[in-house]
Motif scaffolding. Structure first.
Motif, PDB file in Angstrom:
ATOM      1  N   ALA A   1     -50.964   9.740  -2.134  1.00 40.58           N
ATOM      2  CA  ALA A   1     -49.823   9.868  -1.899  1.00 40.58           C
ATOM      3  C   ALA A   1     -49.497   9.110  -1.326  1.00 40.58           C
ATOM      4  O   ALA A   1     -48.727   9.263  -0.039  1.00 40.58           O
ATOM      5  CB  ALA A   1     -50.940  11.653  -0.877  1.00 40.58           C
ATOM      6  N   ALA A   2     -48.687   8.759  -1.765  1.00 47.37           N
ATOM      7  CA  ALA A   2     -47.809   7.407  -1.117  1.00 47.37           C
ATOM      8  C   ALA A   2     -46.492   8.682  -1.326  1.00 47.37           C
ATOM      9  O   ALA A   2     -45.989   8.698  -2.043  1.00 47.37           O
ATOM     10  CB  ALA A   2     -47.956   6.181  -1.714  1.00 47.37           C
ATOM     11  N   ASP A   3     -45.785   7.651   0.219  1.00 43.64           N
ATOM     12  CA  ASP A   3     -44.521   8.079   0.221  1.00 43.64           C
ATOM     13  C   ASP A   3     -43.586   7.352   0.322  1.00 43.64           C
ATOM     14  O   ASP A   3     -43.244   6.081   0.671  1.00 43.64           O
ATOM     15  CB  ASP A   3     -44.024   9.223   1.892  1.00 43.64           C
ATOM     16  CG  ASP A   3     -44.652  10.600   1.368  1.00 43.64           C
ATOM     17  OD1 ASP A   3     -44.567  10.941   0.356  1.00 43.64           O
ATOM     18  OD2 ASP A   3     -45.241  11.026   2.420  1.00 43.64           O
ATOM     19  N   VAL A   4     -42.334   7.536  -0.011  1.00 43.96           N
ATOM     20  CA  VAL A   4     -40.817   6.593  -0.005  1.00 43.96           C
ATOM     21  C   VAL A   4     -39.488   7.552   0.549  1.00 43.96           C
ATOM     22  O   VAL A   4     -39.549   8.373   0.257  1.00 43.96           O
ATOM     23  CB  VAL A   4     -40.624   6.171  -1.264  1.00 43.96           C
ATOM     24  CG1 VAL A   4     -40.164   6.870  -2.101  1.00 43.96           C
ATOM     25  CG2 VAL A   4     -40.246   5.032  -1.529  1.00 43.96           C
ATOM     26  N   TRP A   5     -38.957   6.603   1.085  1.00 43.57           N
ATOM     27  CA  TRP A   5     -37.638   6.472   1.807  1.00 43.57           C
ATOM     28  C   TRP A   5     -36.727   6.273   0.297  1.00 43.57           C
ATOM     29  O   TRP A   5     -36.712   5.361   0.093  1.00 43.57           O
ATOM     30  CB  TRP A   5     -37.036   6.224   2.989  1.00 43.57           C
ATOM     31  CG  TRP A   5     -37.758   6.807   4.161  1.00 43.57           C
ATOM     32  CD1 TRP A   5     -39.226   6.079   4.732  1.00 43.57           C
ATOM     33  CD2 TRP A   5     -37.539   8.126   5.337  1.00 43.57           C
ATOM     34  NE1 TRP A   5     -39.520   6.845   5.533  1.00 43.57           N
ATOM     35  CE2 TRP A   5     -38.809   7.750   6.337  1.00 43.57           C
ATOM     36  CE3 TRP A   5     -36.517   8.229   4.700  1.00 43.57           C
ATOM     37  CZ2 TRP A   5     -38.842   9.287   7.208  1.00 43.57           C
ATOM     38  CZ3 TRP A   5     -36.752   9.660   6.192  1.00 43.57           C
ATOM     39  CH2 TRP A   5     -37.463   9.537   6.920  1.00 43.57           C
TER      40      TRP A   5
ATOM     41  N   VAL B   1     -33.432  11.154   2.144  1.00 41.37           N
ATOM     42  CA  VAL B   1     -35.063  11.649   1.953  1.00 41.37           C
ATOM     43  C   VAL B   1     -35.918  10.743   1.937  1.00 41.37           C
ATOM     44  O   VAL B   1     -35.991   9.506   0.227  1.00 41.37           O
ATOM     45  CB  VAL B   1     -34.656  12.792   0.584  1.00 41.37           C
ATOM     46  CG1 VAL B   1     -33.819  13.938   1.155  1.00 41.37           C
ATOM     47  CG2 VAL B   1     -34.620  12.435  -0.469  1.00 41.37           C
ATOM     48  N   PRO B   2     -37.242  11.642   1.746  1.00 44.30           N
ATOM     49  CA  PRO B   2     -38.561  10.905   1.961  1.00 44.30           C
ATOM     50  C   PRO B   2     -39.201  11.489   0.871  1.00 44.30           C
ATOM     51  O   PRO B   2     -39.510  13.583   1.236  1.00 44.30           O
ATOM     52  CB  PRO B   2     -39.457  11.337   3.073  1.00 44.30           C
ATOM     53  CG  PRO B   2     -38.627  12.745   3.825  1.00 44.30           C
ATOM     54  CD  PRO B   2     -37.114  12.363   2.977  1.00 44.30           C
TER      55      PRO B   2
ATOM     56  N   SER C   1     -42.436  11.727  -2.270  1.00 47.03           N
ATOM     57  CA  SER C   1     -43.788  11.157  -3.481  1.00 47.03           C
ATOM     58  C   SER C   1     -43.309  10.540  -3.979  1.00 47.03           C
ATOM     59  O   SER C   1     -41.891  10.330  -4.653  1.00 47.03           O
ATOM     60  CB  SER C   1     -44.110  12.221  -3.362  1.00 47.03           C
ATOM     61  OG  SER C   1     -44.876  13.227  -3.276  1.00 47.03           O
TER      62      SER C   1
ATOM     63  N   GLY D   1     -37.260   2.472   0.352  1.00 49.97           N
ATOM     64  CA  GLY D   1     -38.164   2.383   2.059  1.00 49.97           C
ATOM     65  C   GLY D   1     -39.268   2.427   2.034  1.00 49.97           C
ATOM     66  O   GLY D   1     -39.616   3.195   1.906  1.00 49.97           O
ATOM     67  N   VAL D   2     -40.395   1.520   1.700  1.00 47.57           N
ATOM     68  CA  VAL D   2     -41.712   1.817   1.879  1.00 47.57           C
ATOM     69  C   VAL D   2     -42.719   1.587   3.064  1.00 47.57           C
ATOM     70  O   VAL D   2     -42.413   0.171   3.940  1.00 47.57           O
ATOM     71  CB  VAL D   2     -42.495   1.604   0.654  1.00 47.57           C
ATOM     72  CG1 VAL D   2     -43.811   0.878   0.880  1.00 47.57           C
ATOM     73  CG2 VAL D   2     -41.931   1.544  -0.669  1.00 47.57           C
ATOM     74  N   GLY D   3     -43.398   2.657   4.051  1.00 46.55           N
ATOM     75  CA  GLY D   3     -43.878   1.747   4.999  1.00 46.55           C
ATOM     76  C   GLY D   3     -43.478   2.448   5.859  1.00 46.55           C
ATOM     77  O   GLY D   3     -42.527   2.000   6.301  1.00 46.55           O
TER      78      GLY D   3
ATOM     79  N   ASP E   1     -49.770  13.926  -4.178  1.00 47.54           N
ATOM     80  CA  ASP E   1     -50.844  14.841  -3.899  1.00 47.54           C
ATOM     81  C   ASP E   1     -49.691  16.210  -4.338  1.00 47.54           C
ATOM     82  O   ASP E   1     -50.285  17.627  -3.480  1.00 47.54           O
ATOM     83  CB  ASP E   1     -51.201  15.129  -2.532  1.00 47.54           C
ATOM     84  CG  ASP E   1     -49.380  15.366  -1.045  1.00 47.54           C
ATOM     85  OD1 ASP E   1     -48.292  14.649  -2.317  1.00 47.54           O
ATOM     86  OD2 ASP E   1     -50.040  14.930  -0.450  1.00 47.54           O
TER      87      ASP E   1
END
Lengths: 149, 149
Positions: A22-26, A39-40, A42, A73-75, A108
């Motif tokens: 379920a990682a997300d990224v900008w 936008v963010p 998955s 952008g991560v984290g 997810d």
């Protein structure tokens, strides 16, 4: 402020973040007129590529199709990685079973069967990672598509 | 998934995030050639304006000076606000004591005295906020610079 990490530790931490469930990224893109979009989404990390799934008619998908580039952008903002990426290919969600399975295994949600959705396969060209100001030195982990570590 | 919040709750949550000590924001800009840029920066929320402090020679500052526009991402990716902003003014860090004091009071650093740094005062024009997919409806909190709630 903790001691600065070396590049190998930063790469290991980054890969852990990119492959987390379920990682997300900008996702930052721009129109040809220079209007920024953000936008963010998955993320799945598949064979050293960042893969996002979205409506082919969305502004992010249209910007990426036109420019071929995005910045991810991560984290959280104090444990950040920035990935400049190039669009490698755009795949309708039901056209590549291997990507579909890998994406669904990490994200997810599962976009297969959603009308008009595509996977965008993004190849990193430059990657930077740092936590606090004492990690600004040594923050470049990939340059011209090649890992430095 | 929690019950969706109404617009008033979203605005209150957003203002709390924007005014929190040591708040950060993702700042997406674009060059006139349409190359996206994205960095995390400290944020202060002063008189309904987002204020960032940065080197006037940085790519983000140059993109904003040229285009007059940016898109800000606030919060973790599953409790997000997106602010489209217009550059209202650029102020050398030692030229406006009120902004300098307000920025230092919220951020966890103080750029006053740093050569070449400016405050960029960013006026929101459109704001969206949502947590999960059940909050996509009703996500627009500001349109054309006016709060809808």
């Amino acid at each position: 402020m903790p001691e600065p990490r070396d590049r190998a530790s930063r790469k290991a931490d980054l890969i852990a973040a990119l492959t987390a469930a379920a990682a997300d990224v900008w996702v930052a893109t721009a129109s040809s007129e220079g209007v920024p979009h953000l936008v963010p989404l998955s993320l799945a990390w598949i064979d050293d590529r960042a893969v996002i799934a979205l409506d082919v008619a969305s502004l992010t998908a249209r910007n990426l199709a036109a420019s071929g580039t995005a910045r991810l952008g991560v984290g959280p903002t104090r444990d950040v990685a920035l990935l400049d990426v190039a669009l490698e290919r755009s795949v309708p969600v039901d056209d590549d079973p291997a990507i579909g399975a890998a994406y669904a295994a990490q994200a997810d949600w599962d976009p297969r069967g959603v009308d008009g959705y595509v996977y965008l396969v993004l190849r990193p060209t430059r990657i930077q990672a740092w936590r606090e100001s004492n990690e600004l030195t040594g923050r470049v982990l990939m340059r011209d598509g090649s890992w430095l570590v």
